[in-house]
Design an enzyme around this catalytic site. Structure first.
Site, short mmCIF file in Angstrom:
data_model
loop_
_atom_site.label_atom_id
_atom_site.label_comp_id
_atom_site.label_asym_id
_atom_site.label_seq_id
_atom_site.Cartn_x
_atom_site.Cartn_y
_atom_site.Cartn_z
CE LYS A 60 38.30 46.90 39.24
NZ LYS A 60 39.33 45.97 38.75
CB SER A 70 40.15 43.44 41.84
OG SER A 70 40.39 44.01 40.56
CB SER A 108 40.95 42.17 38.10
OG SER A 108 41.58 41.98 39.32
N1 GLN Z 1 44.07 38.95 41.84
C1 GLN Z 1 45.23 39.61 41.34
C2 GLN Z 1 45.79 40.53 42.40
O1 GLN Z 1 45.31 40.49 43.47
C3 GLN Z 1 44.91 40.36 40.09
C4 GLN Z 1 44.21 41.63 40.34
C5 GLN Z 1 43.88 42.39 39.09
O2 GLN Z 1 43.89 41.85 37.98
N2 GLN Z 1 43.66 43.68 39.26
O3 GLN Z 1 46.68 41.27 42.19
#
Ligand code: GLN
Length: 492
Positions: free
Chosen positions: A80, A155, A179
């Site tokens: 990532k 994400s 995410s």
């Molecule tokens: N979807 C969540 C957010 O937008 C979690 C994101 C994540 O786990 N990095 O914050």
């Protein structure tokens, strides 16, 4: 597509060790696959061909010398793009870090390199890991390999999509509120968030430090267990990393689960869950019962507050963590500032995308002196109560299960105009981060449109081996993991 790319990491590794294929050949096959399909998917921000081939070459030399290979050596992996790797840009999919070159290796990256795992590229993500659909990348959207008109989840959308499309066999993601698990569920792969502190966060671009955790993506539970073993462990560079021995997580995959107790979270089986997803979880319940586990209903009434708690705490932490990107210490600098304040303001206004700005403003507000008690302190107190509720539940059950998400992957653009709808996508995943427990999404079937469904399994802190055991037993009773994304197979 080269058929070897469809094999699991464990099989690929074995073939390298047995000289049926070289690590260089496998890495090249992976790079070719990216070349063939990634224009359609958008999973990679950059390709690190030289680094990957250098690692592969070292593995081949070890094989030639008859040396024993480290775990997963030679298996191509996507990293990532919020984790540092010397020789690559680490952009966090943000304009503000568009030209930021990694100054050092993240601890996880170093461990991958030490294990001879070729890192083939940096995977696309929502900007600074903020999002649930990977539509917040400043560079390009990621498309779901099962249906290119749909989101891959976020994400870590690039990490999940790259594994689903057989561009990479393994990937690393980061999980602050879901995410890893959400994109794993949308893309039909395994994604796992470890116990908070199990994996070092050193070299990961921080979003919300009390929630962030790095974890594995793979197409099988066994591969995910092995990858977790590679990246886990105490690290003096991260004071929150746990000083506890690393287990051989794949050791208990096949343990009998007869007599184990599993709780289905009733609060996550409401009408808000789509029919197909509910049926998939009910199928999982039947599988576990047939394996001799006892399945009970568990109610966690405070879980419904988790999104509210998260969006105070995560935004508060991110407003502080992202203060360093000011055009002076890090990141894009505006070209003609009038003075220092103007430089800060313009650099940040030009560099950050809308969602990141929204989070910084929310978090700054929640932390401001007049509102601190009403928001931040209250959210911390509620976080404790949610944790208490989970810990209480675990006195009675060995694992909790639920859908990973109430729905399957949605169309690109479907939720971008409504941040609240986007935030609600994480209703099932966020509490594991608030509580700090390990959680995993495993493929659990397909909806009527052929899109993957994920089953979420959670266990108490540091019970990763049990988590993999529950995941593996379910996986082996089905052939979901043996199916491949059709859209991409067709377009290759
Ligand atoms: N979807 C969540 C957010 O937008 C979690 C994101 C994540 O786990 N990095 O914050």
């Amino acid at each position: 597509m080269d058929e070897i790319l469809k094999k699991s990491a464990t099989e690929q590794h074995k073939m390298i060790a047995e000289k049926q294929i070289s690590a260089t050949e496998l890495t090249k096959a992976s790079l070719k696959r990216i070349n063939d399909v990634d224009e359609k998917i958008g999973a990679f921000n950059s390709i690190t061909e030289e680094i990957a081939l250098n690692t592969a070459k070292k593995v081949d030399e070890m094989v030639a010398a008859g040396e024993k290979l480290p775990l997963l050596a030679g298996v191509p992996l996507a990293l990532k793009d919020n984790m540092n790797l010397i020789g690559s840009k680490t952009t966090a999919s943000s304009k503000i870090l568009e030209n930021f070159v990694s100054p050092y290796n993240a601890t996880v990256t170093q461990k991958l390199l030490d294990n001879g795992i070729p890192i083939i590229g940096k995977a696309n993500l929502d900007e600074f890991a903020m999002g649930s659909s990977n539509e917040n990348s400043a560079f390009k959207k990621v498309h779901n390999p099962w249906d290119l008109n749909k989101v891959p989840g976020g994400s870590s959308g690039g990490s999940a999509a790259s594994v689903a499309a057989c561009e990479a066999t393994l990937a690393l993601g980061s999980d602050t509120g879901g995410s890893i698990r959400l994109p794993a569920s949308f893309c039909g792969v395994v994604g796992m968030k470890p116990t908070y502190g199990r994996v070092s966060r050193y070299g990961l671009i921080a979003f919300a430090s009390s929630l962030d955790q790095i974890g594995p993506f793979a197409r099988t539970v066994e591969d995910a267990a092995n990858l977790l073993e590679v990246i886990s462990g105490h690290d003096t560079h991260d004071s929150t990393s746990l000083d506890i021995p690393v287990e051989h997580y794949a050791q208990h995959l096949n343990d009998d689960i007869k007599g184990k107790k599993i709780g289905v979270i009733s609060d996550l089986m409401t009408d808000a869950v789509s029919e197909d997803v509910r049926k998939a979880v009910e199928h999982a319940v039947n599988v576990y019962k047939s394996l001799g586990a006892e399945v009970v209903e568990v109610s966690l009434p405070k879980l419904k507050y988790s999104i509210g708690i998260y969006y105070i705490l995560a935004t508060a932490e991110c407003s502080s963590n992202l203060a360093r990107f000011d055009g002076v210490r890090y990141g894009h600098r505006t070209s003609n500032p009038e003075n220092l304040i103007d430089l800060y303001c313009k650099s940040r206004a030009e560099g950050f995308g809308d969602e990141v700005k929204r989070r910084i403003m929310l978090g700054t507000y929640a932390l401001s002196s007049g509102y601190y008690d009403a928001y931040y302190k209250k959210a911390q107190q509620m976080r404790r109560l949610v944790a208490d509720e989970f810990n209480e539940a675990f006195k009675n059950v060995d694992a909790l299960i639920s859908p990973t998400c109430p729905n399957t992957a949605f169309e690109l653009g479907a939720r971008t105009a409504d941040p609240l709808a986007m935030y609600l996508t994480d209703i099932a995943t966020i509490s594991a981060n608030l509580v700090g427990i390990p959680a995993m999404s495993v493929p659990a079937g397909f909806d009527s449109d052929g899109m993957p469904i994920g089953l979420q399994i959670m266990t108490p802190q540091l019970k990763e081996s049990d988590l993999f055991n529950f995941g593996y037993k379910f996986e082996q009773e089905n052939d979901f993991y043996k199916q491949f994304a059709k859209d991409v197979c067709a377009c290759a």
